[in-house]
Write a protein that holds these residues in place. Structure first.
Motif, mmCIF file in Angstrom:
data_model
loop_
_atom_site.group_PDB
_atom_site.id
_atom_site.type_symbol
_atom_site.label_atom_id
_atom_site.label_comp_id
_atom_site.label_asym_id
_atom_site.label_seq_id
_atom_site.Cartn_x
_atom_site.Cartn_y
_atom_site.Cartn_z
ATOM 1 N N VAL A 1 0.849 -1.195 0.000
ATOM 2 C CA VAL A 1 0.000 0.000 0.000
ATOM 3 C C VAL A 1 0.885 1.246 0.000
ATOM 4 O O VAL A 1 1.498 1.589 1.013
ATOM 5 N N THR A 2 0.967 1.904 -1.144
ATOM 6 C CA THR A 2 1.691 3.167 -1.226
ATOM 7 C C THR A 2 0.794 4.281 -0.685
ATOM 8 O O THR A 2 -0.400 4.078 -0.437
ATOM 9 N N ARG A 3 1.349 5.466 -0.531
ATOM 10 C CA ARG A 3 0.533 6.599 -0.057
ATOM 11 C C ARG A 3 -0.567 6.911 -1.069
ATOM 12 O O ARG A 3 -1.686 7.258 -0.696
ATOM 13 N N ARG A 4 -0.234 6.785 -2.334
ATOM 14 C CA ARG A 4 -1.242 7.037 -3.368
ATOM 15 C C ARG A 4 -2.359 6.004 -3.281
ATOM 16 O O ARG A 4 -3.549 6.334 -3.380
ATOM 17 N N ALA A 5 -1.972 4.718 -3.096
ATOM 18 C CA ALA A 5 -2.977 3.661 -2.996
ATOM 19 C C ALA A 5 -3.839 3.846 -1.747
ATOM 20 O O ALA A 5 -5.051 3.589 -1.771
ATOM 21 N N ALA A 6 -3.224 4.298 -0.652
ATOM 22 C CA ALA A 6 -3.984 4.531 0.581
ATOM 23 C C ALA A 6 -5.066 5.584 0.356
ATOM 24 O O ALA A 6 -6.212 5.440 0.813
ATOM 25 N N LYS A 7 -4.714 6.638 -0.369
ATOM 26 C CA LYS A 7 -5.699 7.685 -0.665
ATOM 27 C C LYS A 7 -6.821 7.142 -1.543
ATOM 28 O O LYS A 7 -7.993 7.474 -1.349
#
Length: 701
Positions: free
Chosen positions: A278-284
């Motif tokens: 889970v990248t920061r982009r995916a988390a968003k």
């Protein structure tokens, strides 16, 4: 007292120890024959795990001594790190106490049940306590203690504790570190396919770094069976790293518990810090799909919102979890392990690329050996393993067996009556499932339950080793026919020439052009040897042109490329085609001539590399080599490019995570660009498919 109250008053809390005391069959102690195998298995598994974690090459001894008709004394000893005094009673006397249950990485044991079950079974069937001797390196003396279990309290009962110098019974030397267990139990020793001997034999195959000995004695002390499997490599399995859980394997209740225990103040930080992939982009994106604000605190997320997050996990594109949590055996060591237990003439191995099922990383390895001393008149031998542990029972109900049975083995040279089921022939197949979470059919861990993703991976690996066998049989047949023809021609023609010359009183003609015209084939043979002086594994490839015209080819050879190996000797040059594949261009091979290609590999031990595959490009056939499949080769190159790109993405993300330790959260660089790059690559590149059989056509099975 009313009826309901009376029934309620009879309800009592039972401990896990009491449960297993009444249901010992769950742990594999349902028969006297299986009891001893289970006991040895639990002790040996613990020894191997302890040695590997301490980076010690294992030396394990197992002794079984029949004291009565249905009683056996089991003694096991290892050279592992030992167990500290304060931890001994918990390790041996408390169920569900383990160091690996919460760790997401490949291990043999996990639940904290195994060796405690042995202590309980011994106490239950003979009333005996288990004697333990433990020595850790930092202590001057060893701990001696007798252990039992208080099943109501699920805790150890210890007695006779003392400290003393531990002198090895066999060598007479003082032991610096290790563990010895001696226990008495109701059990019967039997020989055959389901025996302690077979279990240790199988264990040695997938643990070639371990030395294991077995001695079985009768009541009079006479040896009735013994075995010794010495290590064939000094290379320990690679260290596995613990990883975070992956969202694809998370259930609602687990997510709710994680959010209750979370220290993160924002949901984006919670998702990014507590899950792999889970990248920061995916988390968003996950929070956007779940319609939850990024600033929400995890502890205040409601049940319906948590369910929305779980649903979003399945729709948002995520990176795969890291695969350094797995420790495969690897092709060369599988072959070495098989060679020390099974005498065969051919071995084909496949280590598939790691994959993921329900968020759990796993990897499939398959080895097939053929010929030699293997019996040809019965079903093939199936060697099943999960995380390097042999699976001895419930073969028919195991996923690994079902995947093997699904293949049409007749296409690959084995007899398979009816077209399904276990094939027959002089072969043995090894199947190894390495995973962070092996799903067994029961607590006894005897068979793997069904999983479609794992099934498909095993089946693909089976097809690959099957193609390897088919190719081997084809090359062997071609070489045999060509050799017979060549020998016949070389015997008959010179004799005819000699007699004709004598009758006609003429000089004998040059027979080379005639032999070439009769043979009309290009023949290749390879030979692998060991250069003792330079410590190189050598490969010599000879190409004979027995045709009437000059030939031009590109010869390609597989070699064991890896971080510890190198092509240190290669006078002919050539070029690298892809990982583990080298190519040489033969511009002109005149009629009746031969060309020799030779290269040497450093970083291997004698006997580690004893077989290779040779391919070619060019017109016509080469007996002894396989036509290169250019499509498969191109896919392999794309896969390698994808893996390199993904590794670069992970590196950048790790660098970004490190940077967060030094700057404020709102200034954290967004790694979404890297994730987006990885997602594009995932769409463009083909999925990894394990070890490539470059020159073999695919199957539509």
């Amino acid at each position: 007292m009313g009826e309901a109250e009376e029934i309620s008053s009879k309800q009592k809390q039972i401990s896990i120890s009491e449960f297993f005391e009444k249901n010992k069959h769950f742990l594999g102690f349902d028969t006297l024959q299986r009891a001893v195998i289970t006991a040895v298995k639990e002790a040996v598994d613990n020894s191997l795990d302890a040695c590997e974690e301490a980076r010690i090459l294992p030396d394990i001894r197992v002794e079984l001594h029949r004291t009565k008709t249905d009683e056996l004394q089991m003694t096991t000893q290892d050279n592992g790190p030992g167990i500290p005094r304060d931890a001994i009673e918990n390790v041996f006397g408390k169920f569900l106490l383990g160091s690996r249950f919460h760790a997401i990485r490949q291990t043999r044991g996990q639940q904290g049940i195994g060796i405690t079950g042995v202590v309980m079974y011994s106490q239950l069937t003979t009333g005996s306590k288990t004697h333990v001797v433990s020595k850790i390196k930092s202590d001057s003396s060893a701990v001696y203690v007798d252990l039992g279990i208080d099943t109501k309290k699920n805790k150890a009962i210890k007695s006779g504790e003392k400290r003393d110098v531990w002198v090895d019974d066999k060598t007479g030397e003082e032991v610096s570190h290790g563990l010895r267990i001696r226990t008495l139990m109701k059990a019967k020793y039997q020989k055959g396919k389901k025996s302690v001997y077979q279990y240790l034999r199988m264990t040695s195959i997938v643990n070639p770094h371990a030395s294991i000995t077995l001695v079985v004695r009768d009541k009079e002390g006479e040896i009735v069976e013994e075995g010794q499997w010495l290590r064939t490599t000094d290379k320990l399995p690679r260290v596995v790293e613990e990883i975070k859980p992956h969202p694809h394997g998370i259930h609602l209740g687990t997510l709710q518990r994680m959010m209750r225990e979370a220290q993160d103040r924002r949901m984006t930080s919670f998702l990014n810090n507590n899950f792999s992939g889970v990248t920061r982009r995916a988390a968003k994106q996950i929070l956007e799909v779940a319609e939850i604000e990024e600033t929400r605190t995890p502890k205040r997320i409601k049940a319906e919102e948590a369910q929305a997050v779980v649903s979003a996990f399945q729709t948002v594109k995520l990176l795969k979890p890291p695969m350094d949590c797995l420790s495969p055996i690897e092709d060369l060591l599988i072959k070495k392990g098989l060679s020390k237990a099974i005498d065969s003439r051919f071995a084909s191995t496949v280590t598939r690329n790691p994959s993921v099922s329900q968020g759990n990383p796993f990897q499939i390895e398959v080895g097939l050996v053929f010929g030699g001393d293997i019996a040809a008149d019965g079903p093939i031998e199936i060697l099943r393993f999960a995380n390097r542990v042999p699976l001895m029972y419930q073969q028919g109900g195991c996923l690994l067996t079902k995947a093997l049975e699904s293949v049409d083995w007749k296409r690959y040279g084995l007899d398979q009556p009816g077209g399904t089921g276990i094939p027959k022939g002089p072969a043995a197949v090894l199947i190894h499932l390495a995973s962070t979470n092996v799903q067994f059919t029961s607590e006894a861990k005897e068979a793997v339950s069904f999983d479609e993703t794992v099934f498909d991976e095993i089946r693909k690996a089976m097809l690959e080793v099957g193609r390897g066998l088919k190719n081997h049989l084809k090359k062997s047949s071609q070489r045999k026919k060509a050799k017979e023809k060549f020998e016949l021609v070389n015997i008959i023609l010179p004799e005819i020439s000699r007699k004709s010359s004598e009758l006609l009183d003429r000089e004998e003609p040059d027979l080379a052009p005639v032999i070439t015209q009769i043979m009309n084939a290009v023949f290749l043979e390879e030979e692998l040897s060991w250069n003792k002086e330079d410590k190189l594994s050598m490969c010599s490839i000879t190409v004979h042109n027995y045709t009437a015209r000059a030939r031009a080819y590109t010869i390609l050879a597989k070699w064991p490329e890896g971080p510890d190996t190198a092509m240190s000797y290669n006078p002919t040059g050539g070029r690298k085609e892809t990982n583990g594949l080298w190519a040489w261009r033969l511009d002109t091979l005149d009629p009746g001539t031969s060309m020799v290609l030779e290269f040497g590999i450093s970083g291997l031990s004698k006997g580690e590399w004893n077989e290779t595959d040779i391919f070619f490009r060019g017109n016509g056939e080469i007996i002894g080599a396989t036509k290169m499949d250019e499509n498969l080769l191109e896919e392999q190159r794309k896969t390698e490019a994808l893996e390199a790109a993904m590794e670069e993405v992970r590196k950048k993300e790790n660098d970004a995570m490190i940077e967060t330790l030094a700057i404020k959260p709102e200034r954290v660089p967004d790694a979404s660009g890297h994730a987006e790059q990885a997602e594009v690559l995932l769409e463009e590149a083909p999925p990894p498919t394990g070890e490539w059989r470059f020159g073999m056509e695919g199957d539509d099975q």
